[in-house]
Design a protein around this motif. Structure first.
Motif, short mmCIF file in Angstrom:
data_model
loop_
_atom_site.label_atom_id
_atom_site.label_comp_id
_atom_site.label_asym_id
_atom_site.label_seq_id
_atom_site.Cartn_x
_atom_site.Cartn_y
_atom_site.Cartn_z
N THR A 190 1.19 -0.90 0.08
CA THR A 190 -0.20 -0.03 -0.04
C THR A 190 0.43 1.01 0.07
O THR A 190 0.71 2.23 -0.75
CB THR A 190 -1.12 0.11 1.22
OG1 THR A 190 -1.28 -0.87 1.64
CG2 THR A 190 -2.23 1.09 1.41
N ALA A 191 1.82 1.19 0.36
CA ALA A 191 3.09 2.01 1.23
C ALA A 191 3.40 2.36 -0.65
O ALA A 191 3.31 4.22 -0.56
CB ALA A 191 4.02 2.48 1.60
N ASN B 260 -6.73 5.23 -2.35
CA ASN B 260 -6.10 4.31 -0.70
C ASN B 260 -7.80 3.61 -0.38
O ASN B 260 -7.34 2.83 -0.02
CB ASN B 260 -6.43 5.70 0.06
CG ASN B 260 -6.30 4.93 1.48
OD1 ASN B 260 -6.92 5.80 1.92
ND2 ASN B 260 -4.85 4.85 1.62
#
Length: 492
Positions: free
Chosen positions: A283-284, A308
């Motif tokens: 995700t980062a 996101n």
């Protein structure tokens, strides 16, 4: 010869194999109503996933509207109205998705419970078809625990395979398609690698935990066996003052269970942590890529929020993948012993040509009967005798001589290894077990009562007997007066 029914392989590591074997119970040929429930549950399942994909889109549009970047000229009269409408639609979509999921679960509930009931019934019937030898060699407490866990394991497999595995696959495919179409191959590649790493780690860690779960189940079965055996023999325990010894034996089993259960929860913690690290890193990386794209003007703030939201939305089914895999594997572990029981063949079965026993005079004859429980220790060695109709014959001898064995052979709890037993000239192996046992009355040397009323226990010999029949039987047995004097009478 008994026909061996097809059962689920206990050693199967592929949940699809289990699903194939369980499918007849979830798609019963004689239950059109349950089939339609499966169909409608599947329809709502698919619709809910498409509705779910709209949630981050409305979030993105609302963000862009608030930021003045949403181009919806002609569709909405003002900027404020556009943002408000989109926020309302965002939340309405979330509510609709939750409602569709609950409707799906409600529709499928009776299907899953039907499968559990049918398999539990099949196991119960099979237990009564097995021989006396099987039940004498098994421990009642452990047997009941195996069936209890197996039944729950079946429900787990049925529910999670259908209601979670398929929706998760659909959601991942939709998410992958959106990333590729809207943001390019790099987003798709990172997402796919993150999902692959997540699933790989989950499977490896879950397989490691299966051994711990088996050890916990064995300890649980052992503890329950000791508890049930001790309570069933409560009087004997008291006679010898062995309460402390029984408590110690039980605590030793629970100590092993405590250790295994602690390992199960500790290993679960490491599994969840590893899953969090993998998904967090993936995700980062994607969020940094989107942030850089926003700074360069290639994406809007709405895109950043959308990415996101889509990833967070994907996190839930991904978490379910790990949860579902763990539950299915643990469910397989729980039911493997139950399916082993279903694969045990009955030692005494009716022959294909078996006919009902026809009673004439009721003469019994043992002819050169040989029998043993263990080949190393013969019990009956060519015994022959007759019980003429209307006569009384007593069989006497020391313990272990085979007195009880004779009655068990007459009942066909076992079959003789050599010789024959006949009633009015009919070999007991050539008649149906039901007709044979219904023609014989047995008064056991040990008082065996069900935990129910006196009326239930007396009626047990003939379930269709009336209350008058029960009273007559007790009067003949000279206990009718005593029962009537009890506070609850036959309801005691």
């Amino acid at each position: 010869m008994a026909t061996k029914k097809k059962t689920v392989s206990a050693d199967s590591s592929n949940p699809m194999d289990t699903l194939v074997n369980l499918w007849p119970y979830m798609w019963p040929s004689d239950r059109l109503d349950l089939k339609m429930r499966v169909v409608w549950a599947t329809v709502f399942l698919v619709i809910s996933k498409f509705v779910l994909i709209l949630v981050p889109y409305f979030f993105k549009w609302a963000t862009d509207a608030l930021n003045g970047k949403l181009d919806m000229v002609g569709l909405l009269p003002t900027f404020l109205l556009g943002a408000v409408v989109l926020v309302v639609l965002y939340n309405l979509t979330r509510i609709a998705q939750v409602g569709l999921n609950q409707l799906r679960d409600a529709l499928f509930a009776s299907v899953g419970q039907y499968a559990v009931r049918q398999l539990a019934y099949r196991t119960f019937v099979h237990m009564h078809q097995l021989s006396l030898r099987f039940h004498l060699e098994r421990k009642t407490g452990g047997l009941s625990r195996i069936i209890e866990r197996g039944t729950k394991g079946i429900e787990t497999i049925v529910r999670f395979t259908i209601l979670n595995s398929i929706p998760t696959l659909i959601e991942f495919l939709l998410t992958a398609a959106i990333f590729w179409w809207s943001y390019g191959f790099s987003y798709l590649a990172i997402t796919a690698f993150t999902v692959w790493a997540y699933i790989w780690f989950t499977i490896r860690a879950s397989d490691w935990r299966i051994g711990i779960r088996r050890a916990m189940n064995d300890s649980d079965t052992d503890a329950n066996t000791k508890a049930i055996d001790s309570l069933l023999n409560f009087e004997t325990v008291k006679y010898f003052g062995n309460e402390e010894m029984e408590a110690k034996r039980f605590d030793q089993s629970m100590e092993r269970y405590e250790k295994s259960a602690t390992q199960v929860w500790t290993s679960l913690g490491w599994l969840n942590f590893g899953q969090g690290v993998i998904f967090g890193v993936g995700t980062a990386v994607i969020m940094v890529m989107s942030a850089l794209a926003v700074q360069s003007g290639q994406q809007t703030i709405g895109d950043f929020v959308f990415v996101n939201a889509l990833l967070m939305q994907l996190a839930m089914p991904l978490n379910f993948i790990g949860f579902v895999y763990r539950e299915i594997r643990q469910g397989l572990t729980d039911i493997e012993q139950m399916f082993d029981l279903l694969e045990v063949e009955a030692e005494v079965v009716d022959c294909p040509e078996a006919t009902p026993l026809v009673i004439g005079q009721g003469a019994i004859a043992f002819k050169d009967v040989h029998f043993h429980y263990d080949p190393e220790r013969p019990i009956l060695k060519g015994i022959s005798f007759e019980v003429p109709a209307g006569k009384t014959v007593a069989v006497v001898g020391p313990s272990g001589a085979g007195k009880s064995t004779i009655s068990r052979l007459l009942y066909r709890f076992y079959d003789v290894q050599q010789g024959s037993i006949t009633i009015d000239g009919q070999d007991v192996r050539d008649v149906t077990q039901k007709s044979l046992r219904s023609a014989i009355g047995m008064v056991p040397q040990d008082t065996v009562l069900f935990n129910d009323t006196i009326a239930y226990n007396v009626r047990y010999g003939r379930p269709g007997a009336s209350d008058a029949d029960i009273e007559q039987a007790t009067e003949i047995a000279q206990i009718g007066h005593f029962i009537k004097e009890l506070p609850d009478g036959y309801g005691t």
